[in-house]
Design a protein around this motif. Sequence first.
Motif, PDB file in Angstrom:
ATOM      1  N   SER A  15       0.818  -1.209   0.000  1.00  0.00           N
ATOM      2  CA  SER A  15       0.000   0.000   0.000  1.00  0.00           C
ATOM      3  C   SER A  15       0.853   1.260   0.000  1.00  0.00           C
ATOM      4  O   SER A  15       0.329   2.369  -0.149  1.00  0.00           O
ATOM      5  N   GLY A  20       3.623  -0.288  -3.729  1.00  0.00           N
ATOM      6  CA  GLY A  20       2.563  -0.338  -4.728  1.00  0.00           C
ATOM      7  C   GLY A  20       3.120  -0.361  -6.136  1.00  0.00           C
ATOM      8  O   GLY A  20       2.580  -1.028  -7.022  1.00  0.00           O
ATOM      9  N   GLU A  23       4.334  -3.878  -6.844  1.00  0.00           N
ATOM     10  CA  GLU A  23       3.205  -4.771  -7.129  1.00  0.00           C
ATOM     11  C   GLU A  23       2.681  -4.546  -8.544  1.00  0.00           C
ATOM     12  O   GLU A  23       2.480  -5.504  -9.304  1.00  0.00           O
ATOM     13  N   ALA A  39      -0.336  -5.667   3.060  1.00  0.00           N
ATOM     14  CA  ALA A  39      -0.154  -4.383   3.722  1.00  0.00           C
ATOM     15  C   ALA A  39      -0.993  -4.353   4.999  1.00  0.00           C
ATOM     16  O   ALA A  39      -1.996  -5.061   5.112  1.00  0.00           O
ATOM     17  N   SER A  41      -2.875  -1.941   5.892  1.00  0.00           N
ATOM     18  CA  SER A  41      -4.166  -1.315   5.609  1.00  0.00           C
ATOM     19  C   SER A  41      -5.120  -2.219   4.837  1.00  0.00           C
ATOM     20  O   SER A  41      -6.301  -1.893   4.697  1.00  0.00           O
ATOM     21  N   ARG A  42      -4.634  -3.354   4.341  1.00  0.00           N
ATOM     22  CA  ARG A  42      -5.493  -4.252   3.578  1.00  0.00           C
ATOM     23  C   ARG A  42      -6.186  -5.244   4.507  1.00  0.00           C
ATOM     24  O   ARG A  42      -5.751  -5.459   5.639  1.00  0.00           O
ATOM     25  N   GLN A  46      -4.993 -10.415   2.459  1.00  0.00           N
ATOM     26  CA  GLN A  46      -3.930  -9.478   2.086  1.00  0.00           C
ATOM     27  C   GLN A  46      -3.441  -8.633   3.256  1.00  0.00           C
ATOM     28  O   GLN A  46      -2.592  -7.758   3.078  1.00  0.00           O
ATOM     29  N   HIS A  47      -3.940  -8.908   4.442  1.00  0.00           N
ATOM     30  CA  HIS A  47      -3.536  -8.123   5.615  1.00  0.00           C
ATOM     31  C   HIS A  47      -2.241  -8.656   6.195  1.00  0.00           C
ATOM     32  O   HIS A  47      -2.072  -9.857   6.405  1.00  0.00           O
ATOM     33  N   THR A  76       9.008  -1.933   3.116  1.00  0.00           N
ATOM     34  CA  THR A  76       8.465  -1.190   4.244  1.00  0.00           C
ATOM     35  C   THR A  76       9.563  -0.339   4.875  1.00  0.00           C
ATOM     36  O   THR A  76      10.751  -0.563   4.654  1.00  0.00           O
TER      37      THR A  76
END
Length: 236
Positions: A15, A20, A23, A39, A41-42, A46-47, A76
Amino acid sequence: MSGAVKTSAVVIGASGGIGGAFEAALIEEGAFDVVHGFARSRTGAQHLDLLDEASIAAAAAHVAKGPPPTLVIVATGLLHADGHGPEQALSDLDPDWLARLYAVNAIGPALVAKYFLPVMPKSGRAVFAALSARIGSIGDNRMGGWHGYRASKAALNMLVRTLAIEERRRNDRAIVVALHPGTVDTALSRPFQGKVQDGRLLDPERAALQLLDVIEELKVPDSGKLLDFEGEEVPF
């Protein structure tokens, strides 16, 4: 080709700006049958939260269902947040902020390796790459300051070196590296872009493509190194 072995790629931090871009580029290139983007936030499968080991383990278990990942990128990093930023002097040191920097920049990627390296192939070429930073180089430190960020990235570099040694015993064709992307136009670097020389600020898409080119050219002897976006080795 019908008999080709299926493979997958994994991007942790998908994210973010450069994550991103990784990806999107991997999906567009089509070299992998599946591209997993994780991520904090997903949601759902996908978290992945670097501060939550259980979520890292769950993400790796999801990927382990196949096809096997031959590329894992940890895109990250933490430099500033919630009013905290790079320290300019010893008097700025804060233990809680230091611990958070280490948690995100070093411990989190190490836990990703703990769960994802075992699900990567035991033979053949496989690459585990974590985004680090030239500023984490002890040998290249001439300015001082930015104590926590420097130290946490230096810790990541050492972890990459030791992970590379251990992974070589499991798969002698595996490559574990740290990558310096340069200064990329993302939220991480935005407060500090005023000091960047003209032409040295990279957009995320360009940075991701350059690093993917570096990854493609990696050889087994590169495992355990810190390389920049031009493929040049950065001293630890």
